[in-house]
Write an enzyme that holds these catalytic residues in place. Sequence first.
Site, PDB file in Angstrom:
ATOM      1  N   LYS A  83       0.854  -1.191   0.000  1.00  0.00           N
ATOM      2  CA  LYS A  83       0.000   0.000   0.000  1.00  0.00           C
ATOM      3  C   LYS A  83       0.886   1.236   0.000  1.00  0.00           C
ATOM      4  O   LYS A  83       1.825   1.340   0.812  1.00  0.00           O
ATOM      5  CB  LYS A  83      -0.830  -0.021   1.277  1.00  0.00           C
ATOM      6  CG  LYS A  83      -2.273   0.383   1.108  1.00  0.00           C
ATOM      7  CD  LYS A  83      -3.006   0.049   2.390  1.00  0.00           C
ATOM      8  CE  LYS A  83      -4.320   0.755   2.461  1.00  0.00           C
ATOM      9  NZ  LYS A  83      -4.957   0.578   3.768  1.00  0.00           N
TER      10      LYS A  83
HETATM   11  C1  E4P Z   1      -8.416   1.522   4.003  1.00  0.00           C
HETATM   12  O1  E4P Z   1      -7.584   0.765   3.561  1.00  0.00           O
HETATM   13  C2  E4P Z   1      -8.259   2.226   5.266  1.00  0.00           C
HETATM   14  O2  E4P Z   1      -7.518   1.411   6.136  1.00  0.00           O
HETATM   15  C3  E4P Z   1      -9.561   2.498   5.988  1.00  0.00           C
HETATM   16  O3  E4P Z   1     -10.678   2.070   5.267  1.00  0.00           O
HETATM   17  C4  E4P Z   1      -9.666   3.847   6.593  1.00  0.00           C
HETATM   18  O4  E4P Z   1     -10.880   3.933   7.300  1.00  0.00           O
HETATM   19  P1  E4P Z   1     -11.177   5.069   8.372  1.00  0.00           P
HETATM   20  O5  E4P Z   1     -11.464   6.341   7.640  1.00  0.00           O
HETATM   21  O6  E4P Z   1     -12.381   4.556   9.098  1.00  0.00           O
HETATM   22  O7  E4P Z   1      -9.950   5.184   9.234  1.00  0.00           O
END
Ligand code: E4P
Length: 231
Positions: A83
């Site tokens: 990522k």
């Molecule tokens: C995606 O890969 C992120 O880890 C995640 O969906 C972020 O979510 P949040 O906005 O609830 O922290």
Amino acid sequence: MKFFLDTANIDEIREAYSWGVIDGVTTNPSLVAREGGDFVERVHQICEIVEGPVSAETVSQDAQGMIKEGRLLAKVSDHVVVKVPLTVEGLKATRALSDEGIDVNVTLCFQPMQALIAAKAGAAYISPFLGRLDDISTDGVHLIEQIVQIYDNYPELGTEVLAASIRHPMHLTQVALAGADVSTFPFKVLRQLVNHPLTNSGNARFLKDWETVPDNDIAGQVQRWLKARDN
Ligand code: E4P
């Protein structure tokens, strides 16, 4: 639509995976920090439980650093997805890693052209954060709709839309209707997906009525029936 679990918690992953509906996992530095312990060991543990893609995020801010971390993370398991953030350096790293055959999930996407440019850089997944847009009074679901339509217009891009920052089941309904390829959401939302008061009360009533059925041991009845049939 594929279901990824958005967590670094091993117990949650083990439990959710046992339901037979989880296709992969996404983590991020905040989720990993919440759990504590060794990051790489955690990624390895998750990959042992889950057969599908497991996103592990780089933290370097320059392309060379992201490429180095990404190459190393990809060695932990062949289903690690690296990522990287949607920055210029992240795009450079995406191009380099995807050219080497390493799947990249480009994260922190908040507008359609960010999604298009990530796809051009070779991203395997784009992660638009709809909940965080909703938090600032912007329509997160509309962003998913726009990206799905743009990607549909250019199928040669081959990037999957991974709807992220999902806060509740309604978000999931909306992104499924919009045609997202994948959604990632916390364990809490997974539990909410199967909960409906009419399911619970209906199930309770079936059980109560079943108690009035004479000889209501299904397994015993079937075994006796099979025995009688085979004699
Ligand atoms: C995606 O890969 C992120 O880890 C995640 O969906 C972020 O979510 P949040 O906005 O609830 O922290």
